[in-house]
Design a protein around this motif. Structure first.
Motif, mmCIF file in Angstrom:
data_model
loop_
_atom_site.group_PDB
_atom_site.id
_atom_site.type_symbol
_atom_site.label_atom_id
_atom_site.label_comp_id
_atom_site.label_asym_id
_atom_site.label_seq_id
_atom_site.Cartn_x
_atom_site.Cartn_y
_atom_site.Cartn_z
ATOM 1 N N ARG A 1 -32.664 16.291 -22.024
ATOM 2 C CA ARG A 1 -33.294 16.159 -23.288
ATOM 3 C C ARG A 1 -34.460 15.329 -23.270
ATOM 4 O O ARG A 1 -34.874 14.466 -22.305
ATOM 5 C CB ARG A 1 -32.102 15.595 -24.312
ATOM 6 C CG ARG A 1 -31.384 14.326 -23.657
ATOM 7 C CD ARG A 1 -30.477 13.977 -24.642
ATOM 8 N NE ARG A 1 -29.446 12.794 -24.143
ATOM 9 C CZ ARG A 1 -29.051 11.856 -25.110
ATOM 10 N NH1 ARG A 1 -29.033 12.172 -26.269
ATOM 11 N NH2 ARG A 1 -28.223 11.086 -24.430
ATOM 12 N N THR B 1 -29.543 22.069 -31.155
ATOM 13 C CA THR B 1 -30.278 22.192 -29.819
ATOM 14 C C THR B 1 -29.588 21.921 -28.776
ATOM 15 O O THR B 1 -29.259 22.534 -27.588
ATOM 16 C CB THR B 1 -31.697 21.535 -29.837
ATOM 17 O OG1 THR B 1 -32.651 21.793 -31.059
ATOM 18 C CG2 THR B 1 -32.282 21.611 -28.563
ATOM 19 N N SER C 1 -36.530 23.168 -31.865
ATOM 20 C CA SER C 1 -35.759 22.027 -31.520
ATOM 21 C C SER C 1 -35.703 20.744 -32.148
ATOM 22 O O SER C 1 -34.890 20.014 -32.085
ATOM 23 C CB SER C 1 -36.104 21.729 -29.906
ATOM 24 O OG SER C 1 -37.543 21.130 -30.205
ATOM 25 N N ALA D 1 -39.349 15.886 -29.623
ATOM 26 C CA ALA D 1 -39.545 17.182 -30.093
ATOM 27 C C ALA D 1 -40.697 17.288 -30.929
ATOM 28 O O ALA D 1 -40.680 18.006 -31.951
ATOM 29 C CB ALA D 1 -38.256 17.862 -30.775
ATOM 30 N N GLU E 1 -34.067 15.397 -31.351
ATOM 31 C CA GLU E 1 -33.920 16.898 -31.220
ATOM 32 C C GLU E 1 -32.712 17.452 -32.161
ATOM 33 O O GLU E 1 -31.711 16.231 -32.605
ATOM 34 C CB GLU E 1 -33.291 17.281 -29.976
ATOM 35 C CG GLU E 1 -34.525 17.384 -28.962
ATOM 36 C CD GLU E 1 -33.949 17.981 -27.412
ATOM 37 O OE1 GLU E 1 -32.730 17.804 -27.300
ATOM 38 O OE2 GLU E 1 -34.949 18.299 -26.869
ATOM 39 N N ASN F 1 -30.747 10.393 -29.231
ATOM 40 C CA ASN F 1 -30.373 11.143 -30.411
ATOM 41 C C ASN F 1 -30.476 9.986 -31.489
ATOM 42 O O ASN F 1 -30.526 8.829 -31.237
ATOM 43 C CB ASN F 1 -29.213 11.994 -30.319
ATOM 44 C CG ASN F 1 -28.131 11.095 -29.980
ATOM 45 O OD1 ASN F 1 -27.816 9.852 -30.308
ATOM 46 N ND2 ASN F 1 -27.069 11.803 -29.226
#
Length: 376
Positions: free
Chosen positions: A28, A352, A286, A256, A348, A32
């Protein structure tokens, strides 16, 4: 029996793959939202995570003001005929007697054709001594010499002209059409006129900055402000160095977005929405529009105002969060200003990560099926 064994093998492999993916994670572009919030001072980190609203945009809307100090603005205009060190002067002195101090027998005029101004700015004239020439006009030098000789010879007449040299000069470098050394002449005694003489700036005027270095002091101004604020069109002085360059500010885009790199400012005041547009916008397949973050080391005074606290000391690590899906999300992103050194990170979407997990499992299961078919 073989069919049952194959199904058991696939099931075991699926469980093993899922456990493996959960343990080591999938590729990735960065953390996140949950991991970013874990860095908050409310959790286990040392950063303040702040949701952007109208109050935050107002408190952080600090724009960098450039300009020249009063020392530059109040400097006198240099005359177009000002003498500088290194210039060569021609002096003609008439004496109102047949046997003068300087003239030879039978002559009443003396010509000193090559009198060079030394590095300290002085010249030497017989019977007048050392005279400060640099910074003076030929007319001022004429008066000084006349006054010094007047006590030794009756009614002397003096003429002073520059024989060689450019007088007062400035040096222009950087993003300019014509770099070089330029004399300060009557039409080019101020900054804008000198820049025009050099061919104008060779960079977008919207982001052009002009820096003037004078001895140990310097000042920088936006090129456009030279015309909006006449006070910045300062008089030039001998030895000034003028540097024209593009706006050196930049920000970093990660996650992203359409591009991940260090990006130079394309406008004087850059908003978050403009910064995102500069890197190609959000990746439609994404990006999570609810997770647009701006990382910044915020000065103490602004951090106190944003957080409503007075117990902070020194710059603070701030993470500003923009949710573009909110009714006013795009307006807030339009009003929130990006500053030099900021990092814009777009998380993201959870979907995704699910797609990546599903793809990894599906691909791995296909491989297991192939192995199982070989075993059959």
């Amino acid at each position: 029996m073989q069919i049952l064994t194959s199904r058991i093998t696939r099931a075991v492999a699926l469980v093993a793959i899922t456990a493996s993916l959960s343990a080591c994670g999938l590729p990735r572009s960065g953390p996140n939202k949950k991991e970013i919030f874990a860095g908050s001072v409310l959790e286990q980190g040392d950063s303040f995570v702040v949701a952007v609203n109208d109050r935050v945009t107002a408190a952080t809307a600090i724009t960098e003001e450039l300009g020249f100090s009063s020392a530059f603005q109040n400097a006198g205009v240099v005359g177009s005929d000002t003498i500088a060190a290194g210039d060569v002067l021609s002096l003609t002195i008439w004496e109102n007697v047949d046997d003068g101090l300087l003239a030879g027998q039978g002559a009443n005029a003396t010509v000193l054709s090559e009198v060079q101004v030394d590095g300290s700015g002085f010249i030497f004239v017989p019977y007048a001594g050392r005279i400060k020439a640099a910074g003076n006009s030929p007319e001022a030098i004429r008066r000084i010499i006349t006054e010094k000789l007047d006590t030794q010879t009756p009614d002397p007449q003096v003429m002073v002209t520059r024989a060689a040299g450019d007088g007062a000069t400035v040096t222009i470098t950087g993003q300019i059409a014509g770099q070089g050394v330029y004399p300060i002449q009557r039409p080019t005694r101020r900054l804008t006129a000198m820049l025009a003489q050099a061919g104008g700036v060779a960079v977008d005027p919207d982001i052009a900055q002009v820096k003037v270095i004078r001895g140990s002091k310097s000042g920088t101004v936006w090129f456009e402000d030279l015309y909006k604020n006449p006070k910045y069109d300062i008089p030039l002085r001998d030895g000034d160095r003028i540097l024209v360059e593009a706006d050196p500010r930049s920000f970093t885009a990660l996650g992203a977005t359409g591009g991940q790199s260090v990006i130079n400012f394309e406008t004087r005041n850059l908003s978050a929405i403009e910064a995102i547009a500069q890197v190609g916008g959000l990746q439609t397949n994404s990006a999570d529009p609810t997770g647009v973050f701006v990382f910044r080391n915020e000065p103490e005074a602004i951090a106190k105002q944003v957080l409503g606290r007075d117990d902070l000391v020194g710059p603070q690590r701030m993470i500003y969060m923009l949710d573009l899906t909110q009714p006013n999300g795009l307006f807030l992103a339009r009003d929130f200003l990006i500053r030099d050194g900021d990092t814009i990170y777009v998380t993201e979407a959870p979907f995704t990560q699910w797609q990546k997990t599903l793809g990894a499992i599906t691909g791995a299961t296909s491989s297991v099926d192939s192995l199982a078919s070989i075993g059959e």
